[in-house]
Motif scaffolding. Structure first.
Motif, mmCIF file in Angstrom:
data_model
loop_
_atom_site.group_PDB
_atom_site.id
_atom_site.type_symbol
_atom_site.label_atom_id
_atom_site.label_comp_id
_atom_site.label_asym_id
_atom_site.label_seq_id
_atom_site.Cartn_x
_atom_site.Cartn_y
_atom_site.Cartn_z
ATOM 1 N N THR A 69 4.330 12.385 2.692
ATOM 2 C CA THR A 69 3.992 12.627 4.089
ATOM 3 C C THR A 69 4.992 11.932 4.995
ATOM 4 O O THR A 69 5.692 11.007 4.582
ATOM 5 C CB THR A 69 2.564 12.135 4.397
ATOM 6 N N GLN A 70 5.048 12.410 6.235
ATOM 7 C CA GLN A 70 5.846 11.738 7.244
ATOM 8 C C GLN A 70 4.944 11.427 8.431
ATOM 9 O O GLN A 70 4.181 12.286 8.894
ATOM 10 C CB GLN A 70 7.020 12.610 7.701
ATOM 11 N N MET A 71 5.001 10.199 8.890
ATOM 12 C CA MET A 71 4.178 9.724 10.001
ATOM 13 C C MET A 71 5.076 9.405 11.187
ATOM 14 O O MET A 71 6.127 8.775 11.030
ATOM 15 C CB MET A 71 3.426 8.461 9.547
ATOM 16 N N ILE A 72 4.673 9.865 12.364
ATOM 17 C CA ILE A 72 5.394 9.544 13.595
ATOM 18 C C ILE A 72 4.643 8.431 14.321
ATOM 19 O O ILE A 72 3.452 8.565 14.623
ATOM 20 C CB ILE A 72 5.513 10.768 14.523
ATOM 21 N N PHE A 106 -3.463 -0.951 4.080
ATOM 22 C CA PHE A 106 -4.447 0.099 3.798
ATOM 23 C C PHE A 106 -4.604 0.365 2.300
ATOM 24 O O PHE A 106 -5.452 1.172 1.915
ATOM 25 C CB PHE A 106 -4.067 1.395 4.523
ATOM 26 N N VAL A 107 -3.819 -0.289 1.474
ATOM 27 C CA VAL A 107 -3.968 -0.128 0.034
ATOM 28 C C VAL A 107 -5.257 -0.811 -0.413
ATOM 29 O O VAL A 107 -5.536 -1.949 -0.049
ATOM 30 C CB VAL A 107 -2.754 -0.711 -0.724
ATOM 31 N N GLY A 108 -6.054 -0.072 -1.211
ATOM 32 C CA GLY A 108 -7.355 -0.572 -1.646
ATOM 33 C C GLY A 108 -8.469 0.277 -1.071
ATOM 34 O O GLY A 108 -8.243 1.397 -0.605
ATOM 35 N N ASP A 109 -9.689 -0.226 -1.099
ATOM 36 C CA ASP A 109 -10.818 0.483 -0.496
ATOM 37 C C ASP A 109 -10.655 0.519 1.010
ATOM 38 O O ASP A 109 -10.211 -0.455 1.635
ATOM 39 C CB ASP A 109 -12.133 -0.207 -0.858
ATOM 40 N N TYR A 110 -11.085 1.632 1.601
ATOM 41 C CA TYR A 110 -10.791 1.881 3.017
ATOM 42 C C TYR A 110 -11.877 2.803 3.560
ATOM 43 O O TYR A 110 -12.129 3.867 3.005
ATOM 44 C CB TYR A 110 -9.380 2.472 3.082
ATOM 45 N N THR A 202 -5.573 11.236 9.030
ATOM 46 C CA THR A 202 -6.355 10.124 9.565
ATOM 47 C C THR A 202 -5.730 8.794 9.177
ATOM 48 O O THR A 202 -5.713 7.838 9.968
ATOM 49 C CB THR A 202 -7.806 10.209 9.055
ATOM 50 N N LEU A 203 -5.207 8.713 7.957
ATOM 51 C CA LEU A 203 -4.511 7.502 7.529
ATOM 52 C C LEU A 203 -3.343 7.202 8.462
ATOM 53 O O LEU A 203 -3.144 6.056 8.891
ATOM 54 C CB LEU A 203 -4.022 7.668 6.091
ATOM 55 N N GLY A 215 -0.244 6.913 16.147
ATOM 56 C CA GLY A 215 0.486 7.564 15.070
ATOM 57 C C GLY A 215 -0.112 8.918 14.760
ATOM 58 O O GLY A 215 -1.292 9.164 15.044
ATOM 59 N N CYS A 216 0.682 9.798 14.215
ATOM 60 C CA CYS A 216 0.181 11.095 13.770
ATOM 61 C C CYS A 216 1.067 11.598 12.636
ATOM 62 O O CYS A 216 2.166 11.082 12.409
ATOM 63 C CB CYS A 216 0.113 12.108 14.915
ATOM 64 N N MET A 217 0.580 12.586 11.927
ATOM 65 C CA MET A 217 1.293 13.122 10.761
ATOM 66 C C MET A 217 2.217 14.259 11.191
ATOM 67 O O MET A 217 1.820 15.127 11.956
ATOM 68 C CB MET A 217 0.277 13.626 9.735
ATOM 69 N N SER A 218 3.442 14.261 10.665
ATOM 70 C CA SER A 218 4.387 15.323 11.022
ATOM 71 C C SER A 218 4.802 16.168 9.828
ATOM 72 O O SER A 218 5.533 17.151 10.001
ATOM 73 C CB SER A 218 5.633 14.725 11.682
ATOM 74 N N ALA A 219 4.361 15.818 8.614
ATOM 75 C CA ALA A 219 4.655 16.626 7.426
ATOM 76 C C ALA A 219 3.723 16.201 6.309
ATOM 77 O O ALA A 219 3.315 15.043 6.236
ATOM 78 C CB ALA A 219 6.111 16.446 6.992
#
Length: 328
Positions: A69-72, A106-110, A202-203, A215-219
Motif C-alpha cells: 500500500t501507499q499512504m499519503i 500499530f504492530v500487534g493487536d489494534y 483505515t490503518l 493520512g489516506c491511502m493512495s494505492a
C-alpha cells in the motif's frame, strides 16, 4: 461443473461481485463465490471458489492477508483514500524516524473502527449506501492484528505532479479525486501483514492521525491471502482464453489440495454408504489406517473411486471418524 479454487488477479475497476459475475459467464456455471471483497480501485489476489469448492469460502475469508500500500500524509478524505472528497489537509514535513515510529506502533493487536465506505451492514443496509446518503452511524471498534509492517520507501511530494506520479513499481495509484492545495506531503510505501477484517484505508488514516498530519491511502495491492499469492494469480482475460481452449482446469486448485496437511484415507464399501449419508465412519470401514492415529486428528476422506468427499475428525473413544465438512 468445475470444483475447486481459482486464484484470480482482480484488476482495477472491477468489484469482487463483478469478478464472480464474469466468471459465471466464462465458465457457464452459477455455483461460484468469492472469498472477501477488494475495493474497485484495489488490485491483487482474489481466490474464487467453484462448485462444491464454495464450501471453502468462509475458511478462505478467515485467512491472514498481505498488502502493498501507499499512504499519503498531509490529507484526509471521507473515503480514507484519494478517490474521496477532501476533508482537510496540511503541510507534512516529518522525519523518517518519526514516521517509522508511528507506523510500527500499530504492530500487534489494534482496535479498528470500520470505515463508513465499506460493505459492512448495519440494520440490513450496507455502510457505503448510508454514507452516500450523507448519513454516518456509530460503528463499534473491531480487534484486528497487524503482524508486521515493512516500510519500503518514504517520498516527499512537493507538487501536484509529484502527487499524481507517486506510483511505485506495479502498485497502481488510486485516481486522485480531490484538488489538494500546494501543501508539501509525504508518501509512505509499505507492506502490511494482517489478520482478516483489517481495513488498510483505515490503518492509513489512523497512522496519519497519530502523526497529526492526517493520512489516506493512495494505492492498494493484495499480494497474498492464505496460500494464494499474486505471482500465481491469473486475470479474467487469461481465464477466458483458457476456457475458449478448454483448458481452464490448469488454473483450478482442487478442493482437497486446500487440506494437504491432513492425511488422506479411503473408505471401503460399507464406509462409502455411511460417507454418502453424512454419517460417522467407523475405523474398520477404512481401507487403511495410519499407525499412531491420535484423538482429534483431521483427515481427508475419499470414496472407493478416489473422489474427495470431505474432512473428518477421529474420535479415539468411539473409534470412529466424525464429519467436519462435506464436499459432496
Amino acid at each position: 461443473m468445475i470444483n475447486g479454487v481459482i486464484n484470480v488477479y482482480k484488476e482495477r475497476g472491477f468489484t469482487s461481485h463483478d469478478v464472480v459475475a464474469k466468471l459465471r459467464g466464462i465458465l457457464h456455471q452459477k455455483k461460484i463465490g468469492h472469498t472477501g471483497t477488494l475495493d474497485p480501485d484495489a488490485v491483487g489476489v482474489l481466490p474464487v471458489c467453484l462448485g462444491n469448492g464454495t464450501r471453502l469460502c468462509d475458511m478462505l475469508t478467515d485467512t491472514d492477508k498481505i498488502y502493498e500500500t501507499q499512504m499519503i500524509l498531509g490529507m484526509r478524505t471521507d473515503t480514507q483514500d484519494t478517490s474521496g472528497q477532501l476533508l482537510e489537509e496540511c503541510a507534512a514535513r516529518l522525519t523518517e524516524e518519526k514516521i517509522r515510529e508511528a507506523v510500527w506502533s500499530f504492530v500487534g493487536d489494534y482496535d479498528q473502527i470500520p470505515p463508513m465506505y465499506s460493505a459492512l451492514k448495519v440494520h440490513g443496509k450496507k455502510l457505503y449506501e448510508l454514507a452516500r446518503e450523507g448519513k454516518e452511524v456509530e460503528r463499534p471498534a473491531r480487534r484486528v492484528h497487524i503482524y508486521d509492517i515493512h516500510i519500503q520507501r518514504i517520498d516527499v511530494l512537493d507538487s501536484r505532479k509529484d502527487f499524481i506520479l507517486s506510483e511505485t513499481g506495479d502498485l497502481p495509484a488510486i485516481p486522485l479525486k480531490p484538488e489538494p492545495e500546494i501543501f508539501p506531503k509525504m508518501a509512505v510505501t509499505m507492506e502490511v501483514t494482517c489478520s482478516k477484517g483489517t481495513y488498510i484505508r483505515t490503518l492509513c488514516e489512523d497512522i496519519g492521525r497519530t502523526l497529526g498530519t492526517g493520512g489516506c491511502m493512495s494505492a492498494l495491492k493484495r499480494t497474498r491471502t492464505g496460500i494464494f499469492c499474486a505471482e500465481r494469480a491469473v486475470t479474467l482475460d487469461e481465464i477466458q482464453k483458457a476456457a475458449a481452449n478448454q483448458c481452464v482446469e490448469q488454473f483450478v486448485v482442487p478442493v482437497d489440495a486446500m487440506f494437504s496437511q491432513f492425511p488422506g484415507l479411503s473408505v471401503n464399501e460399507n464406509g462409502e454408504r455411511l460417507l454418502y449419508n453424512g454419517n460417522p465412519v467407523k475405523i474398520e470401514d477404512f481401507c487403511e489406517i495410519p499407525a499412531g492415529l491420535a484423538d482429534g486428528t483431521s483427515v481427508r476422506v475419499y470414496d472407493q473411486s478416489g473422489a474427495f468427499k470431505g474432512i473428518y475428525q477421529y474420535c479415539e473413544k468411539l473409534r470412529e471418524f466424525k464429519v467436519v465438512k462435506m464436499f459432496l
